[in-house]
Design a protein around this motif. Structure first.
Motif, mmCIF file in Angstrom:
data_model
loop_
_atom_site.group_PDB
_atom_site.id
_atom_site.type_symbol
_atom_site.label_atom_id
_atom_site.label_comp_id
_atom_site.label_asym_id
_atom_site.label_seq_id
_atom_site.Cartn_x
_atom_site.Cartn_y
_atom_site.Cartn_z
ATOM 1 N N ASP B 113 0.830 -1.206 0.000
ATOM 2 C CA ASP B 113 0.000 0.000 0.000
ATOM 3 C C ASP B 113 0.868 1.261 0.000
ATOM 4 N N ALA B 117 0.215 3.194 -3.172
ATOM 5 C CA ALA B 117 -0.680 4.344 -2.988
ATOM 6 C C ALA B 117 0.055 5.586 -2.490
ATOM 7 N N ILE B 138 -1.630 -5.787 -4.799
ATOM 8 C CA ILE B 138 -1.287 -4.832 -3.732
ATOM 9 C C ILE B 138 -1.533 -5.533 -2.409
ATOM 10 N N ASP B 140 -2.082 -5.077 1.024
ATOM 11 C CA ASP B 140 -2.532 -3.826 1.625
ATOM 12 C C ASP B 140 -2.783 -3.990 3.123
ATOM 13 N N SER B 152 0.245 4.394 5.895
ATOM 14 C CA SER B 152 0.376 4.600 4.442
ATOM 15 C C SER B 152 -0.886 5.308 3.961
ATOM 16 N N THR B 154 -3.332 4.211 2.358
ATOM 17 C CA THR B 154 -4.604 3.475 2.350
ATOM 18 C C THR B 154 -5.174 3.342 3.770
ATOM 19 N N CYS B 174 -7.558 2.124 -3.903
ATOM 20 C CA CYS B 174 -6.881 1.768 -5.170
ATOM 21 C C CYS B 174 -7.864 1.155 -6.163
ATOM 22 N N ARG B 188 -10.831 -6.851 -5.211
ATOM 23 C CA ARG B 188 -10.319 -6.717 -3.848
ATOM 24 C C ARG B 188 -10.572 -8.050 -3.155
ATOM 25 N N ASP B 214 -6.321 -5.674 -5.005
ATOM 26 C CA ASP B 214 -5.987 -5.079 -3.713
ATOM 27 C C ASP B 214 -6.364 -6.107 -2.645
ATOM 28 N N LYS B 230 -7.390 -2.325 9.765
ATOM 29 C CA LYS B 230 -6.789 -3.322 8.859
ATOM 30 C C LYS B 230 -6.343 -4.548 9.658
#
Lengths: 625, 352
Positions: B113, B117, B138, B140, B152, B154, B174, B188, B214, B230
């Motif tokens: 990420d 990003a 990605i 992420d 980051s 994201t 993204c 995703r 992603d 996350k």
């Protein structure tokens, strides 16, 4: 330093003495007024009469309106460096006319648009000869048709070509041929431009019985030669050098290199069977992506290149360090311009020597080639690809705005006869024989150059992992101190191998003198002219070495050891090459005398003469003191 | 390049092989050095599975990455393929160069990420615009792992860092960005949904343009705490598949997982077929406007929409747009790359 000499002493103008094929002429116009075609025609007319000639365009960073000057130097002895003093001025630009006249040398000749009133009381200089031409009135005569009205601004330029042709003895037939060549395929435009040139010629014939004593007379010194810009020559070198991937981002003065490559490839790189392209050219989103694409393509095995200028090199620097350390071939053209920052983007400089030679972080050094002519742009582009693939590293080709964007007379380019030198690449069979014995970064031959494989090679042992982080001979990740040292020491050995492979210097030692001039790239022209004049007019005999590449090879090192006073001519403030020479040859450090010009203009011989004579005066004073 | 099989692996008792006759071991890589339990290692495993199932010849794969935890992972799969671990945020450009130079290679790009990003957003944007044939994964997790846990681009607004700092900035999605830019395969997934991830990866490999995936991949060391959006727990709870994905590669005829009926199909030029079955919502991965609207709405509902969010296999790829021959440009014979003597002479004549 005060000026120790003038370029033109008691020459034509002061008397009625005629000077054949030795003059400098400048046309001042506004940018975007379409004078480029007329100026090219004027230059080509002289070239077609067999007289050595060069053309330099001094243009602003602007599309329309700001002043631009085009300087033509014709010289029977082949000197084509810029001259400080001008013999003939063509003043078409009201914005600059007063300055242009004020700066003219005594005895110069001025052709001007009558409306500008340069001979009005209070403005006229007594030491100049004027030719007032009502250009704007004349041009109306041949553009009276409504569809031509818009063309007046462009066509008026060809009228001054005709006037100059008459005043200086240029054969109009050659001008007409030059127009036909310049405007090939546009018959109406050819007709109108020829009419304009004749109009100017006839006006001058009828109104100016006394001509300019600087004359163009036929000679035979341009037979077989061509006129070309360095960038187009380099692009041709890439075509004939087998480049198959190009990635670039527009930047003055480099863009025309890749644009020329696109044009040439549209003709020369179409597969005869499929009608598709056997080349890929990508206009990237920035210079970082350009070099990333180049390295990716070269890693996969394509001959790939980019072209940029100083600011682009700065952006590319991280990737170039990766290319150095991961050992990936790449060819990077740097068409230098005046920096730092945006600087003077349309003026010339040799300012990126240190930036390129030591580019990127950590311990890095790169081979740098210095072409000095269109022919060398052509041949060195090809050599650069051979060197990049043989040495597995980025190679810089350092041109500059003067060489890249100006028009140069050149010998026709030789057709390349040697095969492409693709370097140490192992195919599937070779890998099969080596089995597990292959190591990507192993120095098998003792020259520091390892063997590589290309992605797609059909053998289970062929693949390897490329990384910028610490790696050992087998391309495995490592942080062990000794692995790191071994690897970077091998890369240093490779650089010593490069020393033996890069182009050798051009050495001219006619005098076997104790002192000499050392120059590179476009500093060649002012330097060699200065050397001849120093011998002829001042009794100072100097040998000459033109460096054609870094790292310094044995031939250049020997030459430096043979000369105890070395005038190093460069177009930058900080004597960047001298910095490298003093570092690599500390025992010779006191021999190097920097001679520099960094005003954005192409180097002239007078700067070099002043530099040399000034140093000799100082030396003399030291001895007598 | 010929399809000569790689050197055989030692095979005492005829191990299970894929449709080109290779065992899964031929798709494995070096041992991971990431933290125990890292989501990235799960993704690596699914990449191995997908490459094996799709039967790519290992020597015809090129792996690309930038810099960061994610970008180390190409070393952990497919040892027999070439890998290029480049510079931070610039994976797309090295992949672009290699894949235009040799379009016969299959490109697998792994980024993070931060790598995509934050520092790499420019190259991400442009590779999507070009539709380069590349699987772009990605990984992420919303933080920088190798530099110890900074946010980051994201990271969700309001998300808490391990040390307590709160992110005030709008995250870059993204997927919606890629769809806006004309992305032709945008998905995703979540490292916790291995089945979905593998199917998406297989479909991405079959897709001929850029396939953006992603993958929410929790960082067990720096972003797995209470307050993180996350974390494994949060992601698991908010994972909202828009459909069930089924994929029938061109070399297979039937699909067991998804029964025919209320499913939507998208066919790839090579004959592979993607199938989608609704899971309680009306989602059409071929409707760009609606896909974007649904993704935007999901942000307000704290949903992590997963699945193939948009797909259009009909758009021309970068290679097609370039008008290139499609063959490798790396070792063309001299006569194809150096025009003849007369061509140079003609140019010289035009300059006289």
């Amino acid at each position: 330093m005060s000026s120790v000499l003038t370029e033109t002493t008691s020459r034509a103008g002061a008397s009625s003495e005629v000077v054949a094929n030795d003059f400098s002429l400048q046309v001042a116009t506004a940018n975007g007024s379409g004078s480029q075609t007329a100026n090219s025609v004027l230059m080509r007319s002289i070239f077609r009469m067999g007289v050595p000639v060069s053309g330099k365009n001094l243009f602003p960073s602007n599309i329309q309106g700001l002043p631009t000057w085009f300087t033509i130097r014709a010289n029977k002895d082949g000197y084509i460096a810029r001259k400080r003093d001008l013999d003939v001025l063509v003043c078409m630009n009201p914005e600059t006319a007063d300055d242009d006249v004020r700066e003219a040398r005594a005895g110069a000749f001025v052709v001007y648009e009558k409306k500008l009133g340069l001979e009005n009381p209070g403005r006229k200089r007594d030491d100049l000869t004027y030719y007032a031409v009502p250009f704007s009135e004349l041009v109306v005569k041949i553009t009276s048709a409504p569809e031509h009205a818009k063309l007046r601004k462009l066509i008026v330029n060809m009228v001054y070509v005709g006037v100059v042709a008459d005043l200086m003895g240029i054969d109009l037939e050659e001008t007409e041929k030059a127009i036909a060549k310049q405007l090939k395929g546009k018959p109406k435009a050819i007709d109108l431009n020829i009419t304009a040139a004749r109009l100017g010629l006839d006006y001058a014939k009828a109104n100016f019985p006394s001509k300019i004593p600087f004359r163009v007379e036929r000679m035979n010194a341009t037979q077989g030669k061509i006129i070309i810009e360095g960038n187009a020559a380099a692009a041709l070198g890439c075509v004939f050098g087998g480049a198959t991937v190009c990635a670039w981002y527009p930047i003055t003065p480099s863009s025309s290199l890749c644009e020329s490559f696109i044009d040439f490839c549209d003709d020369l790189r179409i597969d005869p069977v499929t009608k598709k392209k056997n080349v890929t050219i990508i206009q990237a989103e920035d210079e970082i992506a350009s070099i990333g694409i180049v390295l990716g393509a070269a890693w996969a095995g394509a001959r790939s290149f980019t072209s940029t200028s100083g600011p682009g090199i700065s952006l590319m620097s991280e990737f170039i360090g990766l290319g150095y350390y991961a050992e990936i071939p790449a060819v990077i053209f740097d068409i230098q311009r005046v920096g730092p920052s945006t600087g003077l983007p349309t003026r010339t400089m040799q300012g990126d020597i240190l930036l390129c030679y030591f580019n990127s972080h950590g311990d890095t050094k790169h081979p740098v080639l210095f072409p000095a002519s269109p022919e060398e742009c052509f041949t060195m582009a090809q050599e650069a690809f051979d060197l990049a693939e043989q040495l597995q590293c980025p190679i810089f080709v350092l041109s500059d705005l003067d060489l890249g964007m100006n028009t140069w007379m050149s010998d026709a380019f030789p057709y390349p006869t040697s095969p492409l030198k693709r370097g140490k690449v192992l195919d599937a069979d070779a890998i099969a024989k080596l089995k597990g014995g292959w190591g990507r970064y192993k120095d098998v031959d003792g020259d520091g150059i390892p063997y590589r494989t290309l992605p797609g090679t059909p053998n289970a042992y062929a693949a390897y992992f490329t990384r910028g982080s610490g790696h050992d001979e087998k391309a495995q990740y490592t942080e062990k101190p000794q692995d790191w040292v071994n690897n970077v020491n091998r890369i240093a050995r490779k650089f010593d191998t490069a020393r033996t492979m890069v182009p050798k210097p051009e050495i001219q030692d006619p005098f076997h003198a104790p002192a000499g001039i050392l120059a590179y790239g476009t500093s060649h022209y002012g330097s060699t002219e200065a050397r001849d004049k120093l011998a002829k007019d001042f009794g100072v005999q100097l040998d000459y070495c033109r460096l054609r590449a870094l790292p310094i090879n044995a031939e250049a090192a020997d030459w430096m050891r043979r000369h105890d006073r070395i005038y190093v001519v460069e177009q930058n403030r900080d004597a960047q090459l001298v910095t490298i020479l003093r570092d690599e040859f500390p025992e010779l450090a006191t021999r190097f005398v920097p001679v520099k010009q960094y005003n954005g203009l192409p180097l002239d011989a007078t700067t070099v003469i002043e530099g040399v004579l000034g140093d000799r005066d100082q030396q003399k004073q030291k001895r007598t003191a | 390049m010929s399809a000569q099989p790689p050197a055989p692996s030692p095979a005492p008792a005829a191990p299970k092989t894929n449709h080109i006759g290779l065992p899964k071991a031929d798709y494995e890589g070096a041992k991971s050095t990431l933290c125990l339990g890292c989501g990235h290692d799960v993704i690596t495993k699914q990449i191995i599975n997908a490459l094996y199932e799709m039967g790519l010849e290992p020597h015809k794969v090129a792996k690309f990455s930038g810099i960061g935890c994610s970008s180390k992972t190409p070393a952990y799969f497919l040892n027999r393929a070439w890998g290029f671990n480049g510079v931070h945020g610039r994976m797309p450009s090295t992949a672009t160069g290699a894949l235009v130079a040799n379009p016969t290679l299959h490109g697998i790009g792994v980024s993070g990420d931060g790598d995509t990003a934050s520092i790499g957003i420019g190259q991400f944007v442009h590779v999507v615009r070009r539709n380069l044939p590349l699987v772009y994964i990605i990984e992420d997790n919303g933080v920088y792992g190798l530099t110890k846990g900074q946010f980051s681009a994201t990271a969700d607004i309001g998300a808490k860092q391990k040390g307590g700092a709160v992110n005030d900035f709008i995250p870059i999605d993204c997927c919606s960005l890629a769809i806006e830019l004309g992305g032709t395969f945008v998905a995703r997934s979540f490292s916790g949904d291995m089945k979905q991830l593998q199917l998406i990866l297989e479909a991405a490999i079959a897709h001929k343009g850029t396939a953006i995936i992603d993958v929410i991949s929790p960082c067990v060391t720096f972003n797995d705490h209470e307050g993180s959006t996350k974390s494994y727990k949060y992601s698991k709870e908010h994972d909202t598949p828009v459909h069930e994905v089924g994929f029938v590669p061109f070399f297979e005829e039937t699909l067991a997982e998804i029964p025919a009926g209320d499913s939507k199909e998208v066919a790839f030029p090579d004959g592979s077929v993607l199938k989608f079955r609704g899971v309680g919502r009306d989602y059409d991965p071929t409707d760009k406007e609606k896909a974007l609207k649904t993704i935007h709405e999901s942000h307000g509902k704290q949903e992590i929409l997963t699945g193939i969010l948009y797909v259009d296999p009909s758009k021309p790829t970068f290679s097609e747009l370039l008008g290139a021959t499609g063959e490798s440009l790396t070792s063309l014979p001299l006569e194809k790359v150096r025009p003849g003597r007369e061509a140079l002479e003609e140019i010289m004549e035009s300059l006289r």
